[in-house]
Write a protein that holds these residues in place. Structure first.
Motif, mmCIF file in Angstrom:
data_model
loop_
_atom_site.group_PDB
_atom_site.id
_atom_site.type_symbol
_atom_site.label_atom_id
_atom_site.label_comp_id
_atom_site.label_asym_id
_atom_site.label_seq_id
_atom_site.Cartn_x
_atom_site.Cartn_y
_atom_site.Cartn_z
ATOM 1 N N LEU A 172 0.827 -1.217 0.000
ATOM 2 C CA LEU A 172 0.000 0.000 0.000
ATOM 3 C C LEU A 172 0.858 1.261 0.000
ATOM 4 O O LEU A 172 0.526 2.249 -0.654
ATOM 5 C CB LEU A 172 -0.911 -0.001 1.231
ATOM 6 C CG LEU A 172 -2.295 -0.625 1.092
ATOM 7 C CD1 LEU A 172 -3.063 -0.487 2.395
ATOM 8 C CD2 LEU A 172 -3.078 0.000 -0.045
ATOM 9 N N SER A 176 0.520 3.979 -2.946
ATOM 10 C CA SER A 176 -0.088 5.265 -2.596
ATOM 11 C C SER A 176 0.598 6.423 -3.280
ATOM 12 O O SER A 176 -0.057 7.397 -3.683
ATOM 13 C CB SER A 176 -0.028 5.463 -1.073
ATOM 14 O OG SER A 176 -0.788 4.497 -0.413
ATOM 15 N N LEU A 194 -2.960 5.889 1.509
ATOM 16 C CA LEU A 194 -3.855 4.734 1.547
ATOM 17 C C LEU A 194 -3.613 3.880 2.791
ATOM 18 O O LEU A 194 -4.556 3.346 3.391
ATOM 19 C CB LEU A 194 -3.674 3.888 0.284
ATOM 20 C CG LEU A 194 -4.161 4.528 -1.015
ATOM 21 C CD1 LEU A 194 -3.786 3.659 -2.202
ATOM 22 C CD2 LEU A 194 -5.669 4.745 -0.964
ATOM 23 N N ALA A 198 -6.282 3.100 5.737
ATOM 24 C CA ALA A 198 -6.569 1.740 6.206
ATOM 25 C C ALA A 198 -6.426 1.645 7.721
ATOM 26 O O ALA A 198 -7.254 1.014 8.402
ATOM 27 C CB ALA A 198 -5.636 0.742 5.519
ATOM 28 N N SER A 289 -15.783 -2.485 4.206
ATOM 29 C CA SER A 289 -14.363 -2.710 3.929
ATOM 30 C C SER A 289 -14.127 -3.136 2.484
ATOM 31 O O SER A 289 -13.014 -2.991 1.964
ATOM 32 C CB SER A 289 -13.800 -3.781 4.874
ATOM 33 O OG SER A 289 -14.460 -5.023 4.675
ATOM 34 N N PRO A 293 -12.425 0.970 -0.191
ATOM 35 C CA PRO A 293 -11.168 1.175 -0.934
ATOM 36 C C PRO A 293 -11.372 1.447 -2.417
ATOM 37 O O PRO A 293 -10.625 2.231 -3.016
ATOM 38 C CB PRO A 293 -10.396 -0.125 -0.705
ATOM 39 C CG PRO A 293 -11.413 -1.128 -0.330
ATOM 40 C CD PRO A 293 -12.460 -0.374 0.418
ATOM 41 N N VAL A 296 -12.275 5.005 -2.822
ATOM 42 C CA VAL A 296 -11.136 5.882 -2.560
ATOM 43 C C VAL A 296 -10.191 5.932 -3.757
ATOM 44 O O VAL A 296 -9.668 6.995 -4.123
ATOM 45 C CB VAL A 296 -10.390 5.418 -1.289
ATOM 46 C CG1 VAL A 296 -9.061 6.133 -1.138
ATOM 47 C CG2 VAL A 296 -11.253 5.661 -0.053
ATOM 48 N N VAL A 297 -9.968 4.787 -4.409
ATOM 49 C CA VAL A 297 -8.976 4.693 -5.487
ATOM 50 C C VAL A 297 -9.568 5.084 -6.836
ATOM 51 O O VAL A 297 -8.840 5.538 -7.732
ATOM 52 C CB VAL A 297 -8.399 3.263 -5.533
ATOM 53 C CG1 VAL A 297 -7.361 3.124 -6.639
ATOM 54 C CG2 VAL A 297 -7.777 2.899 -4.200
ATOM 55 N N THR A 314 -4.563 -2.088 -5.709
ATOM 56 C CA THR A 314 -4.643 -1.202 -4.549
ATOM 57 C C THR A 314 -5.856 -1.542 -3.690
ATOM 58 O O THR A 314 -5.765 -1.602 -2.453
ATOM 59 C CB THR A 314 -4.716 0.262 -5.006
ATOM 60 O OG1 THR A 314 -3.577 0.563 -5.812
ATOM 61 C CG2 THR A 314 -4.750 1.199 -3.806
ATOM 62 N N ALA A 315 -7.008 -1.771 -4.337
ATOM 63 C CA ALA A 315 -8.221 -2.106 -3.586
ATOM 64 C C ALA A 315 -8.048 -3.413 -2.816
ATOM 65 O O ALA A 315 -8.432 -3.522 -1.642
ATOM 66 C CB ALA A 315 -9.409 -2.205 -4.535
ATOM 67 N N PHE A 318 -5.663 -2.871 0.104
ATOM 68 C CA PHE A 318 -6.373 -2.166 1.168
ATOM 69 C C PHE A 318 -7.256 -3.139 1.954
ATOM 70 O O PHE A 318 -7.267 -3.128 3.196
ATOM 71 C CB PHE A 318 -7.218 -1.051 0.553
ATOM 72 C CG PHE A 318 -7.817 -0.102 1.560
ATOM 73 C CD1 PHE A 318 -7.227 1.110 1.814
ATOM 74 C CD2 PHE A 318 -8.991 -0.432 2.231
ATOM 75 C CE1 PHE A 318 -7.784 1.989 2.735
ATOM 76 C CE2 PHE A 318 -9.552 0.435 3.149
ATOM 77 C CZ PHE A 318 -8.941 1.657 3.398
ATOM 78 N N GLN A 319 -7.986 -3.983 1.244
ATOM 79 C CA GLN A 319 -8.856 -4.957 1.908
ATOM 80 C C GLN A 319 -8.062 -5.927 2.768
ATOM 81 O O GLN A 319 -8.470 -6.267 3.883
ATOM 82 C CB GLN A 319 -9.671 -5.714 0.862
ATOM 83 C CG GLN A 319 -10.705 -4.870 0.141
ATOM 84 C CD GLN A 319 -11.316 -5.589 -1.044
ATOM 85 O OE1 GLN A 319 -11.121 -6.787 -1.227
ATOM 86 N NE2 GLN A 319 -12.064 -4.870 -1.861
#
Length: 379
Positions: A172, A176, A194, A198, A289, A293, A296-297, A314-315, A318-319
């Motif tokens: 991440l 980011s 990011l 999180a 959750s 993400p 956000v992305v 990225t998602a 993040f998860q």
């Protein structure tokens, strides 16, 4: 002040538990036990590598789909098959090693408690001792199983989540980049935003979950005690069946069993009400959750700053980071059940340790035999 008391109680509980069960790693089979523990840790690291590989794989897959590069799909399918086979081998090996440790630990602790219970007359003295140590057979048969099995499960899941968090925090941070935030006419460069999101998301979720699920801990402890009382009552009826039959006391015993089971029913309802609140929160948190993400992305993808593969990577990262940080939420009920069983086993062990051994009884030699011996010697 309350925080100091809580920390003192937690450290005292850890010391008591280590004194109860830690000897398994220092006994005569300690080398094989430590070898199995090291193998479990290595296999846990291998388990963590699977979602990391899948995260990198998904980035390349979605980039290939975005570019409509059909020639890459067979290679991606082959890589997915390799990850699948690796995951199967690691999962099966991990299960075998984990269960070896769990049963070995249970067998060791069972021998220790049975040996302390059935020695020096402690089984006769124990019922008259004050304290929380009723139903020793149930504590040895059921609570010892819960203590050892859940301790290994919780230790593994915590280690897995810590390693997962370290791995995906690094991913991440790299994904980011640096985001410039305007504040009061100044432009601040914020790296790893990011990862910070999180951490904030998980911290808020954990705090809310603890507040929602706090009654579940008390409900779980209370229910286990009521279940143990019911089992003890049934065992008492079984042991005293001849006396009950001779005195025609079946109706009295049925009434006593009904009262004990009524306590079980109340404990069940109380735990159910607490679980409903926890499950409702968990269902909401799991959806958030997953969605949060991507939302956000998505603006960075729409702006053309990242590819589709990077957005999905990225998602997913993040998860995974949020999932690792959510360990307290996911395991709160299990920790409550485990702690209740640990307290019950500790209560039995401490009661047994507090019983002084009965003095050995010497058989008295009958006078007739003594006289006979004297007469024989005189002859």
């Amino acid at each position: 002040m309350m925080r100091r008391i809580s920390l003192r109680a937690a450290s005292g509980f850890v010391r008591r538990f280590a004194g109860l069960a830690g000897g398994y790693w220092a006994g005569r089979d300690r080398w094989s036990v430590w070898l199995l523990t090291a193998a479990l840790l290595a296999l846990t690291v291998a388990q963590v590598s699977v979602p990391v590989m899948l995260n990198l794989w998904s980035q390349r897959l979605f980039d290939a789909l975005e570019q409509r590069a059909m020639d890459r799909l067979p290679v991606m399918a082959a890589v997915a098959g390799g990850i699948l086979l690796f995951n199967i081998a690691v999962t099966v090996s991990h299960l075998w090693v984990k269960r070896r440790i769990q049963f070995g630990w249970r067998a060791w602790l069972t021998r220790r408690l049975v040996g302390g219970w059935l020695s020096d007359g402690r089984e006769l003295t124990l019922p008259s001792r004050p304290g929380d140590h009723d139903n020793p057979d149930g504590r040895i048969a059921e609570d010892v199983r819960i203590v050892t099995e859940l301790a290994v499960d919780l230790g593994h899941s915590l280690t897995y989540c810590l390693l997962l968090l370290i791995s995906f925090s690094s991913i991440l941070w790299q994904l980011s980049g640096v985001v410039h935030v305007a504040f009061g006419g100044l432009s601040l460069a914020v790296p790893g935003h990011l990862l910070l999101l999180a951490l904030a998301f998980s911290a808020a979720g954990t705090a809310a979950a603890i507040a929602v699920a706090r009654p579940l801990v008390r409900a779980a402890e209370r229910r286990q005690g009521l279940e143990a009382d019911f089992r003890f009552g049934l065992a008492r009826v079984r042991e005293n069946a001849p006396v009950i039959a001779r005195q025609h006391g079946e109706a009295v015993e049925r009434g006593r069993m009904a009262l004990l089971f009524g306590g079980v029913r109340r404990g069940w309802k109380r735990q159910t009400a607490a679980l409903v609140r926890v499950m409702a929160f968990g269902a909401s948190y799991s959806v958030l959750s997953t969605v949060f993400p991507i939302l956000v992305v998505a603006p960075r993808y729409v702006a053309g700053a990242i590819t589709l593969g990077m957005m999905m990577q990225t998602a997913q990262a993040f998860q995974q980071a949020v999932a690792a940080l959510s360990w307290p939420i996911d395991n709160l009920a299990t920790v409550a059940q485990w702690k209740a069983s640990v307290e019950r086993v500790l209560g039995l062990k401490e009661a047994l340790d507090g019983i002084a051994p009965l003095a050995p009884v010497k058989a008295r030699v009958p006078d007739s035999l003594s006289d006979g011996g004297n007469t024989a010697r005189k002859r």
